[in-house]
Design an enzyme around this catalytic site. Sequence first.
Site, short mmCIF file in Angstrom:
data_model
loop_
_atom_site.label_atom_id
_atom_site.label_comp_id
_atom_site.label_asym_id
_atom_site.label_seq_id
_atom_site.Cartn_x
_atom_site.Cartn_y
_atom_site.Cartn_z
N HIS A 178 0.83 -1.25 -0.20
CA HIS A 178 0.14 0.13 -0.13
C HIS A 178 0.94 1.44 0.07
O HIS A 178 0.61 2.14 -0.68
CB HIS A 178 -0.83 0.10 1.21
N HIS A 181 1.38 4.70 -2.84
CA HIS A 181 1.67 6.23 -2.67
C HIS A 181 2.69 6.71 -3.07
O HIS A 181 2.69 7.82 -3.88
CB HIS A 181 1.92 6.42 -0.95
N GLU A 240 -5.73 9.29 -0.72
CA GLU A 240 -6.20 7.80 -0.38
C GLU A 240 -6.98 7.73 -1.64
O GLU A 240 -7.02 6.47 -2.31
CB GLU A 240 -6.68 7.85 0.78
N SER A 299 -4.02 0.64 -4.78
CA SER A 299 -3.32 -0.49 -4.38
C SER A 299 -4.28 -1.76 -4.02
O SER A 299 -3.95 -2.89 -3.62
CB SER A 299 -2.61 -0.33 -2.81
FE LIG Z 1 -2.46 5.06 2.45
#
Ligand SMILES: [Fe+2]
Length: 266
Positions: free
Chosen positions: A142, A147, A189, A208
């Site tokens: 993730h 990111h 996010e 993700s």
């Molecule tokens: Fe995150």
Amino acid sequence: MNSPGVAGAEVQKLSGTQKGAGGRLTVAEPYLIQQKWDAYNQEQHAVWAELVQRRMPQLREHAAEEYLNGFEQIGLKEDSIPNLAEVNRRLSPRTGWNATPVSGFLPPDSFFEMLGARQFPTTTYIRSRESMEYTPEPDIFHDVFGHVPMHAHPVFADFLQHYGRVCAGLMDDKEKLEKMGRLFWFTVEFGVIRQKGKVKLYGSGLISSHGEGTHVIEGRPEIRNFNLDQVMNQQFLVSEEQKVLYAVESFDQIYEAAQEAEKRLG
Ligand SMILES: [Fe+2]
């Protein structure tokens, strides 16, 4: 975001001079660790490979071009867990950002301090094969796959640092921090962007997660035009697929939103 308290690969605390780029952290300092890349086993690399290979066909078509460019620029590999030192050798000269290994959950003041210093708190643990689709705590898949590629984009990079600095100045105001938390949620996010007439993914939760990404591509959430007022007042549930998302037209828009949020809340 960073992960609460799990460290799968063996970790080791850093001594003062080894903290790496930045090195000016104070409240976050106790959480800094070293990634012991050699300690990952074949099974862990195989989990990474399977996760990446599952996501890439969809992302090549539906991810923002800035994400895909970032993936190439920072040298992520499809077949092995990233060595953060190697990622940073490519990332840092571009935007000044580093993926900085941390031991687990960071309290908000430490998290914001790191963002303000262009250091992304990065977990080193990787999920097990039993939780390929969902893991309650962020892991290195993730954090890095989701990111870090966006941190190679100069405008996104500036936005994220500014976001951290604004939040660091709001530590005493829970209500304002909650509004800033919603800005993070609907951009970093779960952000989407319109490119060439289509909705493209850039938020780490969409990048993700195969389930969350597919949910958007199949047109299930309502996609609204990005609006700071609406975003700062939009409730969301972490545990459910998103019902509303906010699309920007360019990354300048989220940079300007962070500036505007500072004017209103700071
Ligand atoms: Fe995150």
